[in-house]
Write a protein that holds these residues in place. Structure first.
Motif, PDB file in Angstrom:
ATOM      1  N   LEU A  76      -5.939  -1.854  10.261  1.00  0.00           N
ATOM      2  CA  LEU A  76      -7.144  -1.045  10.060  1.00  0.00           C
ATOM      3  C   LEU A  76      -6.973   0.363  10.617  1.00  0.00           C
ATOM      4  O   LEU A  76      -7.422   1.339  10.008  1.00  0.00           O
ATOM      5  CB  LEU A  76      -8.361  -1.745  10.668  1.00  0.00           C
ATOM      6  CG  LEU A  76      -8.777  -3.032   9.938  1.00  0.00           C
ATOM      7  CD1 LEU A  76      -9.916  -3.721  10.680  1.00  0.00           C
ATOM      8  CD2 LEU A  76      -9.163  -2.756   8.492  1.00  0.00           C
ATOM      9  N   ARG A 112      -4.195  -7.195  12.524  1.00  0.00           N
ATOM     10  CA  ARG A 112      -5.371  -6.739  11.763  1.00  0.00           C
ATOM     11  C   ARG A 112      -5.891  -5.412  12.313  1.00  0.00           C
ATOM     12  O   ARG A 112      -6.254  -4.509  11.559  1.00  0.00           O
ATOM     13  CB  ARG A 112      -6.468  -7.810  11.821  1.00  0.00           C
ATOM     14  CG  ARG A 112      -7.680  -7.459  11.025  1.00  0.00           C
ATOM     15  CD  ARG A 112      -7.401  -7.787   9.586  1.00  0.00           C
ATOM     16  NE  ARG A 112      -8.535  -7.487   8.750  1.00  0.00           N
ATOM     17  CZ  ARG A 112      -8.412  -7.257   7.464  1.00  0.00           C
ATOM     18  NH1 ARG A 112      -7.250  -7.328   6.889  1.00  0.00           N
ATOM     19  NH2 ARG A 112      -9.451  -6.982   6.740  1.00  0.00           N
ATOM     20  N   GLU A 128       0.819  -1.219   0.000  1.00  0.00           N
ATOM     21  CA  GLU A 128       0.000   0.000   0.000  1.00  0.00           C
ATOM     22  C   GLU A 128       0.850   1.266   0.000  1.00  0.00           C
ATOM     23  O   GLU A 128       0.527   2.237  -0.676  1.00  0.00           O
ATOM     24  CB  GLU A 128      -0.935   0.012   1.211  1.00  0.00           C
ATOM     25  CG  GLU A 128      -1.875   1.193   1.261  1.00  0.00           C
ATOM     26  CD  GLU A 128      -2.857   1.244   0.107  1.00  0.00           C
ATOM     27  OE1 GLU A 128      -3.138   2.351  -0.392  1.00  0.00           O
ATOM     28  OE2 GLU A 128      -3.368   0.190  -0.312  1.00  0.00           O
ATOM     29  N   ASP A 141      -6.304   7.321   5.328  1.00  0.00           N
ATOM     30  CA  ASP A 141      -7.388   7.398   4.333  1.00  0.00           C
ATOM     31  C   ASP A 141      -7.273   6.377   3.204  1.00  0.00           C
ATOM     32  O   ASP A 141      -7.579   6.676   2.045  1.00  0.00           O
ATOM     33  CB  ASP A 141      -7.506   8.803   3.740  1.00  0.00           C
ATOM     34  CG  ASP A 141      -7.920   9.834   4.769  1.00  0.00           C
ATOM     35  OD1 ASP A 141      -8.760   9.504   5.636  1.00  0.00           O
ATOM     36  OD2 ASP A 141      -7.401  10.968   4.729  1.00  0.00           O
ATOM     37  N   CYS A 165      -4.894   2.242   8.180  1.00  0.00           N
ATOM     38  CA  CYS A 165      -5.706   2.567   7.005  1.00  0.00           C
ATOM     39  C   CYS A 165      -6.618   3.760   7.269  1.00  0.00           C
ATOM     40  O   CYS A 165      -6.755   4.648   6.424  1.00  0.00           O
ATOM     41  CB  CYS A 165      -6.552   1.363   6.592  1.00  0.00           C
ATOM     42  SG  CYS A 165      -5.607   0.030   5.834  1.00  0.00           S
ATOM     43  N   ILE A 166      -7.233   3.765   8.428  1.00  0.00           N
ATOM     44  CA  ILE A 166      -8.131   4.873   8.779  1.00  0.00           C
ATOM     45  C   ILE A 166      -7.353   6.185   8.837  1.00  0.00           C
ATOM     46  O   ILE A 166      -7.777   7.203   8.282  1.00  0.00           O
ATOM     47  CB  ILE A 166      -8.847   4.578  10.114  1.00  0.00           C
ATOM     48  CG1 ILE A 166      -9.864   3.454   9.910  1.00  0.00           C
ATOM     49  CG2 ILE A 166      -9.512   5.830  10.676  1.00  0.00           C
ATOM     50  CD1 ILE A 166     -10.409   2.858  11.194  1.00  0.00           C
ATOM     51  N   PRO A 205      -8.722   3.644   1.009  1.00  0.00           N
ATOM     52  CA  PRO A 205     -10.110   3.284   0.699  1.00  0.00           C
ATOM     53  C   PRO A 205     -10.467   1.897   1.247  1.00  0.00           C
ATOM     54  O   PRO A 205      -9.623   0.992   1.273  1.00  0.00           O
ATOM     55  CB  PRO A 205     -10.153   3.277  -0.829  1.00  0.00           C
ATOM     56  CG  PRO A 205      -8.984   4.080  -1.257  1.00  0.00           C
ATOM     57  CD  PRO A 205      -7.947   3.915  -0.201  1.00  0.00           C
ATOM     58  N   GLU A 206     -11.691   1.749   1.683  1.00  0.00           N
ATOM     59  CA  GLU A 206     -12.137   0.475   2.249  1.00  0.00           C
ATOM     60  C   GLU A 206     -11.931  -0.687   1.290  1.00  0.00           C
ATOM     61  O   GLU A 206     -11.664  -1.807   1.724  1.00  0.00           O
ATOM     62  CB  GLU A 206     -13.601   0.563   2.682  1.00  0.00           C
ATOM     63  CG  GLU A 206     -13.759   1.326   3.975  1.00  0.00           C
ATOM     64  CD  GLU A 206     -15.140   1.175   4.575  1.00  0.00           C
ATOM     65  OE1 GLU A 206     -15.674   0.052   4.569  1.00  0.00           O
ATOM     66  OE2 GLU A 206     -15.656   2.191   5.047  1.00  0.00           O
ATOM     67  N   SER A 207     -12.016  -0.430   0.009  1.00  0.00           N
ATOM     68  CA  SER A 207     -11.852  -1.501  -0.974  1.00  0.00           C
ATOM     69  C   SER A 207     -10.450  -2.112  -0.950  1.00  0.00           C
ATOM     70  O   SER A 207     -10.260  -3.221  -1.433  1.00  0.00           O
ATOM     71  CB  SER A 207     -12.154  -0.975  -2.379  1.00  0.00           C
ATOM     72  OG  SER A 207     -11.232   0.040  -2.739  1.00  0.00           O
ATOM     73  N   ARG A 208      -9.473  -1.403  -0.375  1.00  0.00           N
ATOM     74  CA  ARG A 208      -8.105  -1.920  -0.312  1.00  0.00           C
ATOM     75  C   ARG A 208      -7.705  -2.368   1.089  1.00  0.00           C
ATOM     76  O   ARG A 208      -6.551  -2.735   1.308  1.00  0.00           O
ATOM     77  CB  ARG A 208      -7.129  -0.862  -0.815  1.00  0.00           C
ATOM     78  CG  ARG A 208      -7.326  -0.569  -2.295  1.00  0.00           C
ATOM     79  CD  ARG A 208      -6.127   0.095  -2.938  1.00  0.00           C
ATOM     80  NE  ARG A 208      -5.572   1.208  -2.225  1.00  0.00           N
ATOM     81  CZ  ARG A 208      -5.673   2.485  -2.595  1.00  0.00           C
ATOM     82  NH1 ARG A 208      -6.362   2.804  -3.673  1.00  0.00           N
ATOM     83  NH2 ARG A 208      -5.088   3.436  -1.893  1.00  0.00           N
ATOM     84  N   ARG A 209      -8.632  -2.370   2.023  1.00  0.00           N
ATOM     85  CA  ARG A 209      -8.291  -2.719   3.405  1.00  0.00           C
ATOM     86  C   ARG A 209      -8.417  -4.200   3.698  1.00  0.00           C
ATOM     87  O   ARG A 209      -7.635  -4.750   4.458  1.00  0.00           O
ATOM     88  CB  ARG A 209      -9.202  -1.971   4.380  1.00  0.00           C
ATOM     89  CG  ARG A 209      -8.998  -0.483   4.352  1.00  0.00           C
ATOM     90  CD  ARG A 209      -9.905   0.200   5.329  1.00  0.00           C
ATOM     91  NE  ARG A 209      -9.875   1.637   5.129  1.00  0.00           N
ATOM     92  CZ  ARG A 209     -10.555   2.498   5.841  1.00  0.00           C
ATOM     93  NH1 ARG A 209     -11.331   2.071   6.818  1.00  0.00           N
ATOM     94  NH2 ARG A 209     -10.473   3.781   5.588  1.00  0.00           N
ATOM     95  N   HIS A 210      -9.393  -4.861   3.138  1.00  0.00           N
ATOM     96  CA  HIS A 210      -9.695  -6.238   3.515  1.00  0.00           C
ATOM     97  C   HIS A 210      -8.993  -7.223   2.589  1.00  0.00           C
ATOM     98  O   HIS A 210      -8.989  -7.062   1.374  1.00  0.00           O
ATOM     99  CB  HIS A 210     -11.206  -6.470   3.509  1.00  0.00           C
ATOM    100  CG  HIS A 210     -11.885  -5.555   4.470  1.00  0.00           C
ATOM    101  ND1 HIS A 210     -11.832  -5.742   5.823  1.00  0.00           N
ATOM    102  CD2 HIS A 210     -12.589  -4.420   4.277  1.00  0.00           C
ATOM    103  CE1 HIS A 210     -12.493  -4.772   6.432  1.00  0.00           C
ATOM    104  NE2 HIS A 210     -12.960  -3.942   5.509  1.00  0.00           N
TER     105      HIS A 210
END
Length: 74
Positions: free
Chosen positions: A50, A46, A13, A57, A53-54, A59-64
């Motif tokens: 997260l 994990r 990332e 910023d 990631c928060i 995107p949620e699509s790249r977090r999981h």
């Protein structure tokens, strides 16, 4: 998420900035610790991923599912 998966996810990332972010960026969601401090304190990778990631910023699509290796093909 294992610690190795966390490391792969961060590298994928953030690239060259990954080390600085893990060691220098203070994450309010983890008690004002850096990601490295949180991992050393036993916070699950994990949860640290997260929070990172928060704070950055992502995107949620790249977090999981980040950091996982593709299954081996027989």
């Amino acid at each position: 998420m294992r610690r190795s998966e966390f490391q792969r996810a961060v590298a994928a990332e953030f690239g060259g900035r990954s080390s600085a972010l893990v060691n220098d960026l203070v994450l309010p969601g983890l008690g004002d610790r850096t990601a490295a401090e949180a991992l050393d304190a036993g916070i699950p990778p994990r949860e640290v991923w997260l929070a990172l990631c928060i704070e950055t910023d992502v995107p949620e699509s790249r977090r999981h599912g980040a950091g996982r290796l593709e299954p081996r093909r027989s």
